[in-house]
Each structure stands twice: as C-alpha cells, then as structure tokens.
Design a protein around this motif. Structure first.
Motif, short mmCIF file in Angstrom:
data_model
loop_
_atom_site.label_atom_id
_atom_site.label_comp_id
_atom_site.label_asym_id
_atom_site.label_seq_id
_atom_site.Cartn_x
_atom_site.Cartn_y
_atom_site.Cartn_z
N ASP A 96 0.81 -1.29 0.24
CA ASP A 96 -0.12 -0.10 0.09
C ASP A 96 0.88 1.25 0.05
O ASP A 96 0.49 2.01 -0.62
CB ASP A 96 -0.81 0.00 1.18
CG ASP A 96 -2.02 -1.02 1.12
OD1 ASP A 96 -2.48 -1.32 0.06
OD2 ASP A 96 -2.51 -1.65 2.27
N GLU A 97 1.95 1.32 0.96
CA GLU A 97 2.76 2.56 0.78
C GLU A 97 3.66 2.57 -0.29
O GLU A 97 3.64 3.67 -0.58
CB GLU A 97 3.56 2.21 2.10
CG GLU A 97 2.89 2.18 3.48
CD GLU A 97 2.43 0.96 3.93
OE1 GLU A 97 1.70 0.81 4.91
OE2 GLU A 97 2.49 -0.13 3.12
N LEU A 98 4.01 1.75 -0.83
CA LEU A 98 4.81 1.65 -2.05
C LEU A 98 4.19 1.97 -3.18
O LEU A 98 4.44 2.83 -4.04
CB LEU A 98 5.63 0.15 -2.44
CG LEU A 98 6.63 -0.24 -1.19
CD1 LEU A 98 6.96 -1.85 -1.30
CD2 LEU A 98 7.86 0.69 -1.41
N ALA A 99 2.82 1.55 -3.15
CA ALA A 99 1.87 2.04 -4.48
C ALA A 99 1.71 3.51 -4.08
O ALA A 99 1.64 4.08 -5.38
CB ALA A 99 0.68 1.18 -4.40
N VAL A 100 1.36 3.98 -3.26
CA VAL A 100 1.18 5.33 -3.25
C VAL A 100 2.41 6.19 -3.38
O VAL A 100 2.24 7.24 -4.24
CB VAL A 100 0.71 5.72 -1.55
CG1 VAL A 100 0.74 7.38 -1.46
CG2 VAL A 100 -0.69 5.22 -1.46
N ASN A 101 3.55 5.74 -2.95
CA ASN A 101 4.73 6.47 -3.60
C ASN A 101 5.08 6.32 -4.92
O ASN A 101 5.59 7.45 -5.61
CB ASN A 101 6.04 5.75 -2.80
CG ASN A 101 6.23 6.16 -1.51
OD1 ASN A 101 5.60 7.11 -0.98
ND2 ASN A 101 7.06 5.46 -0.77
N GLU A 102 4.39 5.35 -5.59
CA GLU A 102 4.82 4.98 -7.11
C GLU A 102 3.80 6.14 -7.76
O GLU A 102 4.33 6.65 -8.66
CB GLU A 102 4.29 3.76 -7.34
CG GLU A 102 4.77 3.29 -8.79
CD GLU A 102 6.15 2.86 -8.81
OE1 GLU A 102 7.19 3.28 -7.91
OE2 GLU A 102 6.94 2.15 -9.78
N VAL A 103 2.59 6.23 -7.17
CA VAL A 103 1.63 7.04 -7.93
C VAL A 103 2.06 8.84 -7.87
O VAL A 103 2.25 9.36 -8.69
CB VAL A 103 0.23 7.14 -7.33
CG1 VAL A 103 -0.56 8.09 -7.93
CG2 VAL A 103 -0.26 5.73 -7.59
#
Ligand code: NAP
Ligand code: MG
Length: 492
Positions: A96-103
């Motif tokens: 979840d955290e990594l995906a938000v950072n990616e966005v």
C-alpha cells in the motif's frame, strides 16, 4: 490509515542521502541534489542526490569488492533464495505504501501501481526459484576416454542496471532479481524523475539480508551517472531499459571493455484487427493496449490496422470508450488514466498530435490538455493517418493511437513490419488460421492474440530490430547475467 498517513509513514527520509554505497546511505560528493516532482500536482515530493562520476566510481568499487570477496555467492543457495523470498515478502507487506509512493512520482492510477509493485515482488519469487537450479552440462571429449568435460555457469560480475520512469519500482525489480539470482553484484541507476521508490526497494533488500556492497544505488542524471556507469572499465554488464538513442550510446560506450549488454528499447507496436474479430474482446483490448499508463509503455499498441468491414464500427467504439476514460490524479478513487511524466514528455506528445493532424490524419477524439494543472493529456485517437506519417513511424510514448484501415491482410502485415522497431504486436480475429499466420509473420519479440500486454515471468521479453538486444525474464533473462565456462580434465 488514510493516504496522507501512509505517505508520512512511508516517505523516504530524504535529506538528499540517496546514494547507497557499500551498505551506507550517502549524499553526493558534490552535495548537489535534484527535486522529484509529482506529475499530477507539480508538487515536489522529495529530493535525491545528484551523483557524479566520482560517486559512480565509489559504487562500482564497492560492487567489485563485494563480488571479489564473494559476499553474496558464498552464501549457500537455499539462503540466497530465502533472502530473495524475504524481499518479496517485504514488498508485499508494504504494497500500500509503495503503491502510493509510486503514484506520487510516476502518476499512474493507484490500482495499477499496486499491480506493478506486486509484479516486482513476483520477479523476486520467480528468480528465487532459479537459485540452486543453475547448472551446466557434462560430456565425453573426442580426444579420448582419459578426458572428461563439463560446463559451469558463473555470474558475469558487476552489473549496471539502468531503469526508466514508466514503471520504476517494477522495472528495478525485473533487473535486480535476475542479477542477484545469477550471483552478480549491482549498481542501480533509477530514472531522475522517479528515484524515490527505488530507494525503498534498496532499503528492503538490505533489511532482507542482502550483504552490503552487493546492491548499490547511484541517483542522478542519466547523462552524468548513466554515462559514467556504461563507460566504467570495472563494470562487466549493462542492462538498460529506455530509449533507442540512449541504447545506441550505450552500445558505443560498452565497446571500451566489451561489456555484456542487454537493451530493452522502444517500440511502435502494430495491432491488426480482422473483420471477424469479436468486438466485445477487441475494443477494451485495443483501448488498454494504448492508453494503459497514459501510453507510456514500451509495448503500447500504438499503430492500429483494422480491416475495412470493421473499421468504422471499431474506431467509433474505441473513441467512445477513450473519451469516457476518467483522467486524473492517480490517487483519486476511480481514476483510469494519470498524467504523463514530465513537461518534456507533455510537449513532445502534444507536438506529435499536431504533426499527425498537419500530416493528414483525422483527430477523432482528444488531442488537448486535460484540466489546467499537471501533465494530463486527453486520450487521443488519430484516424486514417498516411502510412508514412511521423505519428505512424515514431514512438510517441503517450496516449495517442494512430489508426488505419486496410483491405488486404498481406498489406497490413507488410505495414506492420514496415518499422525500425520490433518489440511487440497483436492480432484480433476469430480465425485460428489467421491468428497464427499473423503471429508468425510479424517481426516482434512479443505477440498477443485477442489480448494485449499479457506477460509472465517465464516468458522471455525483448525486441527484434532496433527494439533491443537480448531478452529479460525467463531462463534467458537469467542467462543474460551469466558467463559459461568449459572445463576439460585429463583423468590419467
Ligand atoms: P532515456 O533517456 O533513455 O532514459 C532511460 C534511462 O536511461 C534513465 O534512467 C536515464 O536517466 C538513463 N540515461 C539517460 N541518458 C543516459 C546515458 N547517456 N547513458 C546512460 N544512461 C542514460 O529515456 P527518456 O528521455 O527518459 O524518455 C524518452 C523516450 O524514451 C520516451 O519518449 C520513450 O520513447 C522512450 N522510453 C522507452 C522506455 C521503455 O520502456 N522501453 C522507457 C522510458 C522511455 P535519466 O532519467 O536521469 O535521464
Ligand atoms: Mg532522459
């Protein structure tokens, strides 16, 4: 936890100390930094060290020492495999955290970011499975029975991994996982526009037990850090994903010490739709084939050749669906298409749209900026572009489809192959015979029948012609980080 809280928890504690060298986080020797921008909001999301040739030299030396001391390869294979699985576990736990950072750095819609992060984890699982299964051959030697021959596979050495911004976390995983599985040590260079999440990957590999110096990271400009890496005499292998012009520079630079080189370059992939195609399958296939990740995909199906009997119906349906795509900030619920990465890409893509129209294509939908902030471009469809128009020949890397009608399948195949690229292609038809005829005829490293961009780790990925050298993924992807040694022994 809401998005903001997640972000605060996961943001890389960046004080510009983003070079990872021999297990330590450092600032650039010059002290210089680069800002990383959110392409949806134009806010600065962090800063990274602007490394230079000296920093590259430090990182290569660390990777060399780690390789020569066998810090990684002396660990028993089951332990190395366990560490790669531990990396995958940690990625999955932090998805979840990594995906938000990616966005925030890349702009892609959150569900897609989650998918690509999990795809990164899968790369570690797939290649973990190869550790302990890398093997050579044994055989008789024609000089007589007192001789005995065998081959071994050995890691190439220090691998420079250069990744682009269009799927930053996943692409880094796709290179780091096979390099580590093969036993190489690594210097990783993320794209300047999307470095921050790659630092999370590096941190995860350290936490999972990859020894210091085995994975090093140098952030900074491609023209500085990338160029220094590919020229460095102590780098043995370069694995690069990016543009064809930079790929060509890398080939020249690699000649210095004959580095092994794998190149995943651009594409201008043709999609052929026959009259007998199932529209319900074809419309979303064609649409997602070009609009996914705002067209910033090397395998984007950017040239559509549709047979005359289905052409008008198909263009109408694809355009209607394109116009309905929800364009916006990738963190907003329901967003289907995010911004393009940068002002440079925005201007480049808009320039292509203009050239398409001025060279005779009909603008069916899109063609304008979406909204008034951020690098958003409307999903764009150009119809009946002349066969030699710039938009038909060059890679746009944006949400722009060029469509052309055809009568004769032979002509469509000829046009499909009339390109300096050969990365991917596709066909939509209900005829088994035609599907496989087109699959055989199109000169491309990846081909899809009645779908687009469906990929798996065991399937080698790469291009014909100017789309690259070699293959990533699968056994071939592992092989790309290995040398073969032939040994002959005299027994008596
Ligand atoms: P690019 O310059 O080829 O960037 C790809 C990677 O190479 C980045 O990490 C970049 O660093 C680095 N790099 C740049 N110059 C280098 C050099 N001289 N030596 C070694 N490494 C170098 O691509 P771009 O300018 O970002 O995008 C331009 C076009 O490339 C796109 O429009 C698209 O056509 C194509 N592209 C293709 C793919 C793909 O998946 N095949 C991916 C991205 C782009 P910096 O980011 O710091 O410059
Ligand atoms: Mg660049």
């Amino acid at each position: 936890m809401n998005v903001q809280e997640r972000l605060e928890q996961s943001a890389f504690s960046s004080d510009g100390a983003t070079l990872l060298i021999d297990g330590e986080w450092r600032r650039a020797r010059s002290g210089e930094t680069l800002d990383s921008l959110n392409p949806a909001t134009l806010e600065i999301v962090g800063e990274v060290a602007a490394g230079n040739a000296e920093d590259v030299d430090d990182a290569v030396r660390a990777a060399r020492v780690a390789f020569d001391e066998r810090r990684w390869t002396k660990l028993p294979p089951p332990l190395r495999a366990k560490i790669l699985h531990a990396i995958a576990d940690r990625i999955e736990a932090a998805v979840d955290e990594l995906a938000v950072n990616e966005v925030r750095e890349n702009g892609m819609p959150l569900p897609m970011a989650r998918g690509t992060i999990l795809g990164g984890a899968q790369a570690f699982r797939y290649f973990a499975g190869w550790i302990g299964k890398i093997h050579g051959q044994t055989g008789e030697v024609s000089h007589g029975e007192q001789f005995f021959g065998y081959t071994t596979k050995e890691p190439i050495g220090v691998a420079a991994l250069i990744v682009p911004w269009n799927g930053p976390f996943m692409m880094a995983c796709h290179k780091v996982a096979p390099a580590l599985a093969a036993g190489c040590t690594v210097v990783l260079k993320p794209a300047e526009d999307t470095s921050l999440n790659t630092l999370n990957l590096a941190r995860i590999t350290l936490e999972a037990g990859v020894p210091p110096g085995v994975l090093n990271v140098v952030t900074g400009l491609g023209s500085v850090v990338g160029a220094a890496l590919v020229e460095h005499p102590d780098v043995d292998k370069v694995s690069f994903t990016g543009s064809t012009p930079v790929g060509r520079q890398i080939v020249r630079a690699a000649a210095g010490n004959f580095k092994r080189v794998t190149l995943e370059l651009g594409g201008k992939s043709p999609v052929i739709v026959l009259d007998d195609a199932d529209l319900a399958m074809t419309v979303p296939g064609v649409l997602n084939g070009i609009m996914a990740n705002a067209g910033q995909a090397c395998v984007a199906g950017s040239r559509l050749y549709a047979q005359r009997g289905i052409y008008d119906k198909l263009i109408q349906a694809v355009s209607d669906a394109a116009a309905k795509l929800i364009v916006g900030n990738g963190l907003h619920e329901g967003t289907q298409m995010g911004p393009v990465i940068s002002q440079k890409q925005f201007d480049r893509i808009m320039g292509y749209v203009e050239s398409g129209v001025s060279e005779g294509a009909e603008l069916v939908t899109g063609g304008k900026r979406h909204g008034d902030a951020g690098f958003f471009i409307e999903p764009t469809i150009l119809s009946r572009a002349p066969a030699d128009a710039t938009v038909v020949r060059e890679e746009i890397f944006g949400p722009v489809l060029s469509a052309m009608p055809f009568d004769d399948l032979e002509w469509a195949i000829q046009q499909a192959n009339n390109s300096r690229y050969g990365l991917a292609g596709g066909v939509y038809t209900s005829s088994l015979e035609k599907a496989h005829t087109v699959a055989r005829a199109v000169k491309a490293g990846n081909f899809w029948i009645n779908c687009h961009s469906v990929q798996d780790f065991w399937l080698p990925f790469g291009g014909y012609k100017e789309s690259g050298w070699g293959r990533e993924r699968g056994e071939m992807g592992l092989e790309a980080f290995l040398e073969t040694k032939s040994v002959v022994a005299r027994l008596y």
